[in-house]
Design an enzyme around this catalytic site. Sequence first.
Site, short mmCIF file in Angstrom:
data_model
loop_
_atom_site.label_atom_id
_atom_site.label_comp_id
_atom_site.label_asym_id
_atom_site.label_seq_id
_atom_site.Cartn_x
_atom_site.Cartn_y
_atom_site.Cartn_z
N ASP A 64 0.77 -1.17 0.03
CA ASP A 64 -0.03 0.05 -0.06
C ASP A 64 0.91 1.27 0.11
O ASP A 64 1.59 1.55 0.96
CB ASP A 64 -0.82 0.08 1.20
N TYR A 93 3.36 9.86 0.36
CA TYR A 93 4.29 9.28 1.03
C TYR A 93 5.61 9.74 0.56
O TYR A 93 6.61 9.48 1.32
CB TYR A 93 4.14 7.96 1.28
N HIS A 104 -7.59 9.61 -2.28
CA HIS A 104 -6.99 9.43 -0.56
C HIS A 104 -8.02 10.03 0.36
O HIS A 104 -7.98 9.65 1.43
CB HIS A 104 -5.51 10.31 -0.81
N SER A 149 -10.85 6.42 -0.18
CA SER A 149 -10.62 6.17 1.09
C SER A 149 -10.79 7.58 2.03
O SER A 149 -11.11 8.49 1.55
CB SER A 149 -8.92 6.23 0.98
#
Length: 324
Positions: free
Chosen positions: A51, A56, A118, A167
């Site tokens: 994931d 990130y 996201h 998400s």
Amino acid sequence: MAPSRTLKVTMNDGNTIPVLGLGTYAPRSVPKSEGERATKVAIEVGFRHIDGAFLYENEKEVGQAIRAKIADGTVTREDIFYTGKLWNTFHRPELVRPSLEETLKSLQLDYIDLYIIHWPVSFKPGKKMFLTDENLKFISDTVDLRDTWEAMEKCKDAGLVKSIGVSNFNRRQLEMILNKPGLKYKPVCNQVECHPYLNQSKLLEFCKSKDIILVAYSSLGSHREAEWTDQKSPILLEDPVLGAIAKKHNRTPAQVILRYQIQRGVVVLAKSFTEKRIKENFEVFEFQLTLEDMKDIDGINKNLRYVIFDQFKEHPNYPFKDEY
């Protein structure tokens, strides 16, 4: 080829997803090379679900790890399930595909297995990913998420991604997508914070009723080093109920938590960059919790959210104002 005992479940589009995945988020203070090293270790141990996210800032390194393990024969590309995420500054329909293509370029892969929105909050393009209170006042963008979703559908049709999902969506936001006129593909999943202190039972029940898989992040508790978490919250892994159940089964509290999620039909992500813990986190297919264990873990729910993102609270699409 390294053995993998990872179980898979079928999503509503017919594709499958491993029930246990490696989370690759790390604080900015952690070298990006650690993401590469941890991903290699995880694949060697047996993880097949990785994931990641644009946010990130380590997709290049994670991609290097995946390609290295393909090159040395440990896995094939088809063995690996990679999740990427559309960041908040790319919700405008014309930016969705370029954002996905940037992820593919970083990973150096031809496609990814799952691409998810996201957050339901939209920001104006060109603003920094990491947000401060000072610049949040003027960056909200009025994007209709249904238009974003249509652009996601086109990415699936183009073969850039196998499955699409969301998400941090609440029930109302999920229903907005599900009730969209001309909907071509339902979200296959909703990735949300989920752990024994926030077991998301109502949202899980709703998702199951719509054939949407709930994917759990922050499954072992808080990333205390992250600026968007509540630093005063209790430490989940030190909970005495979890400790007692772990002792009974000769397991770690983390293993108990991961097993709990798998048994209740949740796909669960475990984030660790420590080799010993990565190995331990994968050893959850060799024992089973009893009904009494499950009830005891259900009983420690506090509706406690570690990931609060206070910076988003004034956004009209902030998802955590609803009950679930």
